[in-house]
Design an enzyme around this catalytic site. Structure first.
Site, PDB file in Angstrom:
ATOM      1  N   HIS A 187      -0.449  -9.536  -4.614  1.00  0.00           N
ATOM      2  CA  HIS A 187       0.621  -9.489  -6.008  1.00  0.00           C
ATOM      3  C   HIS A 187       0.586 -11.191  -7.023  1.00  0.00           C
ATOM      4  O   HIS A 187       0.878 -11.964  -6.593  1.00  0.00           O
ATOM      5  CB  HIS A 187       1.376  -8.857  -5.437  1.00  0.00           C
ATOM      6  CG  HIS A 187       2.647  -9.861  -4.578  1.00  0.00           C
ATOM      7  ND1 HIS A 187       2.068 -10.297  -3.169  1.00  0.00           N
ATOM      8  CD2 HIS A 187       3.625 -10.792  -4.208  1.00  0.00           C
ATOM      9  CE1 HIS A 187       2.622 -10.959  -2.334  1.00  0.00           C
ATOM     10  NE2 HIS A 187       3.702 -11.344  -3.144  1.00  0.00           N
ATOM     11  N   HIS A 213       3.590 -11.909  -9.157  1.00  0.00           N
ATOM     12  CA  HIS A 213       5.142 -12.436  -9.501  1.00  0.00           C
ATOM     13  C   HIS A 213       5.317 -12.429 -11.097  1.00  0.00           C
ATOM     14  O   HIS A 213       4.558 -13.552 -11.759  1.00  0.00           O
ATOM     15  CB  HIS A 213       6.194 -13.377  -9.137  1.00  0.00           C
ATOM     16  CG  HIS A 213       6.020 -13.603  -7.595  1.00  0.00           C
ATOM     17  ND1 HIS A 213       7.222 -12.766  -6.631  1.00  0.00           N
ATOM     18  CD2 HIS A 213       4.973 -13.547  -6.115  1.00  0.00           C
ATOM     19  CE1 HIS A 213       6.796 -13.335  -5.724  1.00  0.00           C
ATOM     20  NE2 HIS A 213       5.680 -13.456  -5.418  1.00  0.00           N
ATOM     21  N   CYS A 222       0.657  -1.154   0.164  1.00  0.00           N
ATOM     22  CA  CYS A 222       0.121   0.122  -0.194  1.00  0.00           C
ATOM     23  C   CYS A 222       0.690   1.026  -0.174  1.00  0.00           C
ATOM     24  O   CYS A 222       0.277   2.336  -0.667  1.00  0.00           O
ATOM     25  CB  CYS A 222      -0.827  -0.228   1.336  1.00  0.00           C
ATOM     26  SG  CYS A 222      -2.523  -1.352   0.873  1.00  0.00           S
ATOM     27  N   HIS A 282      -6.506  -2.695  -1.572  1.00  0.00           N
ATOM     28  CA  HIS A 282      -5.365  -3.189  -0.404  1.00  0.00           C
ATOM     29  C   HIS A 282      -6.162  -4.707  -0.931  1.00  0.00           C
ATOM     30  O   HIS A 282      -7.409  -4.615   0.082  1.00  0.00           O
ATOM     31  CB  HIS A 282      -5.420  -3.053   1.190  1.00  0.00           C
ATOM     32  CG  HIS A 282      -4.700  -4.118   1.172  1.00  0.00           C
ATOM     33  ND1 HIS A 282      -3.551  -4.142   1.945  1.00  0.00           N
ATOM     34  CD2 HIS A 282      -5.245  -4.514   2.306  1.00  0.00           C
ATOM     35  CE1 HIS A 282      -2.930  -5.275   2.975  1.00  0.00           C
ATOM     36  NE2 HIS A 282      -4.271  -5.965   3.470  1.00  0.00           N
TER      37      HIS A 282
HETATM   38  P1  5GP Z   1       5.482 -13.302  -1.816  1.00  0.00           P
HETATM   39  O1  5GP Z   1       6.493 -13.734  -0.729  1.00  0.00           O
HETATM   40  O2  5GP Z   1       4.238 -12.995  -0.762  1.00  0.00           O
HETATM   41  O3  5GP Z   1       4.944 -14.064  -2.820  1.00  0.00           O
HETATM   42  O4  5GP Z   1       6.623 -12.087  -2.379  1.00  0.00           O
HETATM   43  C1  5GP Z   1       6.870 -11.096  -1.678  1.00  0.00           C
HETATM   44  C2  5GP Z   1       8.162 -10.176  -2.709  1.00  0.00           C
HETATM   45  O5  5GP Z   1       7.754  -8.915  -2.397  1.00  0.00           O
HETATM   46  C3  5GP Z   1       9.120 -11.055  -2.750  1.00  0.00           C
HETATM   47  O6  5GP Z   1      10.439 -11.162  -3.871  1.00  0.00           O
HETATM   48  C4  5GP Z   1       9.608  -9.442  -2.032  1.00  0.00           C
HETATM   49  O7  5GP Z   1      11.456  -9.983  -2.479  1.00  0.00           O
HETATM   50  C5  5GP Z   1       9.665  -8.657  -2.114  1.00  0.00           C
HETATM   51  N1  5GP Z   1       9.042  -7.579  -1.126  1.00  0.00           N
HETATM   52  C6  5GP Z   1       9.385  -7.567  -0.192  1.00  0.00           C
HETATM   53  N2  5GP Z   1       9.442  -6.221  -0.087  1.00  0.00           N
HETATM   54  C7  5GP Z   1       9.703  -4.858  -1.443  1.00  0.00           C
HETATM   55  C8  5GP Z   1       9.455  -4.061  -0.995  1.00  0.00           C
HETATM   56  O8  5GP Z   1       9.695  -3.018  -0.310  1.00  0.00           O
HETATM   57  N3  5GP Z   1      10.022  -3.975  -2.265  1.00  0.00           N
HETATM   58  C9  5GP Z   1      10.284  -4.101  -3.529  1.00  0.00           C
HETATM   59  N4  5GP Z   1      10.287  -3.789  -4.646  1.00  0.00           N
HETATM   60  N5  5GP Z   1       9.661  -5.952  -3.362  1.00  0.00           N
HETATM   61  C10 5GP Z   1       9.728  -6.300  -2.244  1.00  0.00           C
HETATM   62 ZN    ZN Z   2      -1.912  -3.358   1.459  1.00  0.00          ZN
END
Ligand code: 5GP
Ligand code: ZN
Length: 113
Positions: free
Chosen positions: A99, A101, A6, A45
């Site tokens: 999110h 990827h 957010c 969110h």
């Molecule tokens: P998840 O594990 O929740 O699927 O992925 C979270 C992703 O967010 C991870 O790949 C991590 O590297 C990325 N991430 C976490 N904090 C930040 C941030 O502050 N900025 C950016 N650009 N990516 C983030």
């Molecule tokens: Zn959020």
């Protein structure tokens, strides 16, 4: 609410934005797992897929996947790419704001870890 995505969506944190419209933001992952590693989020969110209401699905999922197509074109990922959503703890989700990827620029392996 203390949500890092957010804050990114609200431009409270500095991030490398690669796509933006009214509903969706996409930015470089801070810890890239491939030459291209972009996170595509709804600005709203929503904690995860499982908690996504039908009206949000109908509005936001097409927007998100159009953004993914646009970014894949921009990043010249014509050979292919991977889209990943980690949902909740056992799915490997670490940031509780929905999110997707977008990973590309190398050949992906299967199965994932
Ligand atoms: P998840 O594990 O929740 O699927 O992925 C979270 C992703 O967010 C991870 O790949 C991590 O590297 C990325 N991430 C976490 N904090 C930040 C941030 O502050 N900025 C950016 N650009 N990516 C983030
Ligand atoms: Zn959020």
């Amino acid at each position: 609410m203390d949500c890092i995505f957010c804050k990114i969506a609200n431009k409270e944190l500095d991030t490398q934005v690669v796509f933006e419209n009214d509903q969706v933001l996409a930015f470089e992952d801070v810890n890239p797992q491939a030459p291209t590693h972009i996170l595509v989020i709804p600005k709203k969110h929503i904690p995860n897929i499982q908690e996504m209401k039908l009206e949000d699905q109908q509005l936001l999922l097409p927007e998100i996947f159009q953004a993914i197509q646009q970014i894949a074109d921009d990043k010249e990922l014509e050979k292919g790419y991977r889209v990943v959503n980690n949902c909740k703890d056992s799915g490997g989700q670490t940031v509780n704001h929905l999110h997707f990827h977008l990973l590309g620029g190398r050949v992906m392996q299967w199965p994932p870890g």
